[in-house]
Enzyme design. Structure first.
Site, PDB file in Angstrom:
ATOM      1  N   HIS A  50       2.202 -11.971  13.739  1.00  0.00           N
ATOM      2  CA  HIS A  50       3.213 -12.555  14.627  1.00  0.00           C
ATOM      3  C   HIS A  50       2.914 -14.004  14.986  1.00  0.00           C
ATOM      4  O   HIS A  50       3.732 -14.669  15.631  1.00  0.00           O
ATOM      5  CB  HIS A  50       3.335 -11.709  15.898  1.00  0.00           C
ATOM      6  CG  HIS A  50       4.726 -11.651  16.434  1.00  0.00           C
ATOM      7  ND1 HIS A  50       5.677 -12.615  16.178  1.00  0.00           N
ATOM      8  CD2 HIS A  50       5.344 -10.735  17.235  1.00  0.00           C
ATOM      9  CE1 HIS A  50       6.808 -12.303  16.792  1.00  0.00           C
ATOM     10  NE2 HIS A  50       6.641 -11.170  17.445  1.00  0.00           N
ATOM     11  N   THR A 100       0.845  -1.186   0.000  1.00  0.00           N
ATOM     12  CA  THR A 100       0.000   0.000   0.000  1.00  0.00           C
ATOM     13  C   THR A 100       0.880   1.236   0.000  1.00  0.00           C
ATOM     14  O   THR A 100       1.787   1.374   0.819  1.00  0.00           O
ATOM     15  CB  THR A 100      -0.963   0.029   1.203  1.00  0.00           C
ATOM     16  OG1 THR A 100      -1.717   1.248   1.175  1.00  0.00           O
ATOM     17  CG2 THR A 100      -0.235  -0.090   2.528  1.00  0.00           C
TER      18      THR A 100
END
Length: 416
Positions: free
Chosen positions: A389, A337
């Site tokens: 994560h 992005t």
């Protein structure tokens, strides 16, 4: 007379919402001229007319959601013909065999039941029913002998509008996204419903934030080499190819190179199983007036700067003109992005599920930096990698970013 049905805009699409009719009853249409706009859980798109003629009937109104292959309109030659009633209800046009008949109430087709009992109504009432896509068998007639009057049609329309305006019940699953907030209603304000696209974005973003423990790492990248390379090549690039050269292809190529070295970033988590993607398909966020969409560039590692620039321009243009196909916004393995195009220097973007990472690019800007033992003015970009994560550790994320940074800062690939 030609039927117009809700198209299947991709293998996984099962329904669509009509967001806008671009033609009204009585309007002439040309073959392949945009007839209406639809919104699915993948893309917003314009649907062209299958034939030329006059739009004679509309069965599905704006804001209504129906399954694929549902009859939504009819195009004819403009003559009244013998059909003076709207069909009983939006029906599906399928090739499957009809279901066995039951002892239900007689179905009504063109104002006649299976027993050939005609619904009593005037030509005016039948015209109003056609215009508003009303099944006359669903209207309670208050006239003599159950005759349906204009007043009955108006009462039916008012009831239908009230039902459409009533807020849809919110499921327990969606409460995390659309919780009531009555305390927000104070002072002077207006109220408008979320568009289909905005609702899908809200659901998708809420889901990704609930699912994935987001961690971000930020690296400063010296873009002076690619800035110089682009400046030297951009005029000739435009002359030879008819398109402007942007920085996105450079970062796409650098990302692909880094993914080849650190494939642990190119993964998805499916339940308790890690899907390790061999393809390098990079999604590219495109800002629209109504929201955001992420078309996917497949096999980025196999494409040149020129090839990537052409694809970037094509996808962005078709996204803004509602011409993307649903298959073009799926099967991405990571996304980029570029919020820097709007002046932002730094952000922490949300992961585009089911991907596990997204690269955010800040604006390339001049800044004083330490170069060796001196201070120089360089073209700097802050690049952020947001990652899940659960499956990606910080060490691998930083190794990926260091490799990407090295490719950009030491660019050697020819442009022309």
């Amino acid at each position: 007379m030609s039927d117009v049905v809700m198209p299947q805009m991709g293998e996984s699409i099962v329904e669509g919402t009509i967001t806008k009719w671009m033609k009204q009853i009585g309007d002439e249409v040309e073959r392949d001229e945009p007839l209406f706009e639809i919104s699915t859980d993948k893309v917003d798109s314009e649907v062209p007319a299958p034939v030329a003629g006059v739009l004679q009937e509309i069965f599905v109104q704006e804001g209504e959601t129906v399954e694929i292959n549902t009859l939504v309109a009819r195009i004819g030659d403009g003559s009244d013909g013998s059909e003076d009633e709207a069909p009983a209800a939006p029906s599906r046009v399928d090739s499957v065999a009809p279901a066995p008949k039951t002892q239900a109430a007689p179905a009504v087709v063109n104002g006649k039941s299976d027993g050939d009992k005609r619904i009593r109504s005037s030509p005016l009432v039948r015209r109003l029913a056609k215009e508003h896509g009303i099944d006359l068998s669903q209207v309670t007639g208050t006239g003599q002998g159950g005759r349906v009057s204009k007043k009955d049609i108006e009462v039916y329309l008012k009831a239908r509008e009230s039902a459409a305006e009533a807020p849809a019940p919110v499921s327990e699953e969606a409460l995390g996204t659309f919780r009531p907030a009555p305390a927000a209603r104070f002072g002077s304000y207006t109220v408008e419903p979320l568009s289909t696209m905005r609702r899908k974005i809200a659901e998708h973003m809420s889901l990704t934030m609930r699912l994935a423990p987001h961690v971000a790492t930020v690296h400063q990248i010296d873009c002076s080499v690619i800035v110089k390379a682009r400046d030297e090549a951009k005029h000739k690039f435009l002359e030879q190819n008819g398109t402007k050269l942007t920085f996105m292809p450079f970062f796409l190529r650098a990302s692909a190179a880094a993914l080849k070295e650190y494939s642990a970033i190119n993964v998805s988590l499916d339940g308790d199983q890690v899907i390790r993607h061999k393809d390098i398909n990079i999604g590219m966020a495109v800002a629209l007036t109504a929201g955001l969409i992420v078309p996917v560039i497949p096999a980025v590692d196999e494409k040149s700067i020129l090839g990537l620039q052409k694809i970037v321009n094509d996808l962005a243009n078709r996204a803004r003109n509602k011409q993307l196909k649903p298959d073009e916004v799926t099967q991405g393995t990571i996304s980029i992005t570029n919020y820097g195009s709007y002046g932002s220097l730094f952000a922490t973007p949300a992961i585009n599920q089911p991907q596990s990472a997204i690269l955010g690019l800040g604006a390339i800007h001049k800044a004083p930096v330490v170069v060796g033992d001196a201070i120089g003015i360089r073209s700097i970009c802050y690049a952020t990698l947001s990652f899940d994560h659960r499956v990606i550790d910080g060490a691998v994320a930083d190794q990926f970013m260091t490799h990407l940074k090295g490719v950009i800062e030491n660019w050697t690939e020819p442009i022309l």
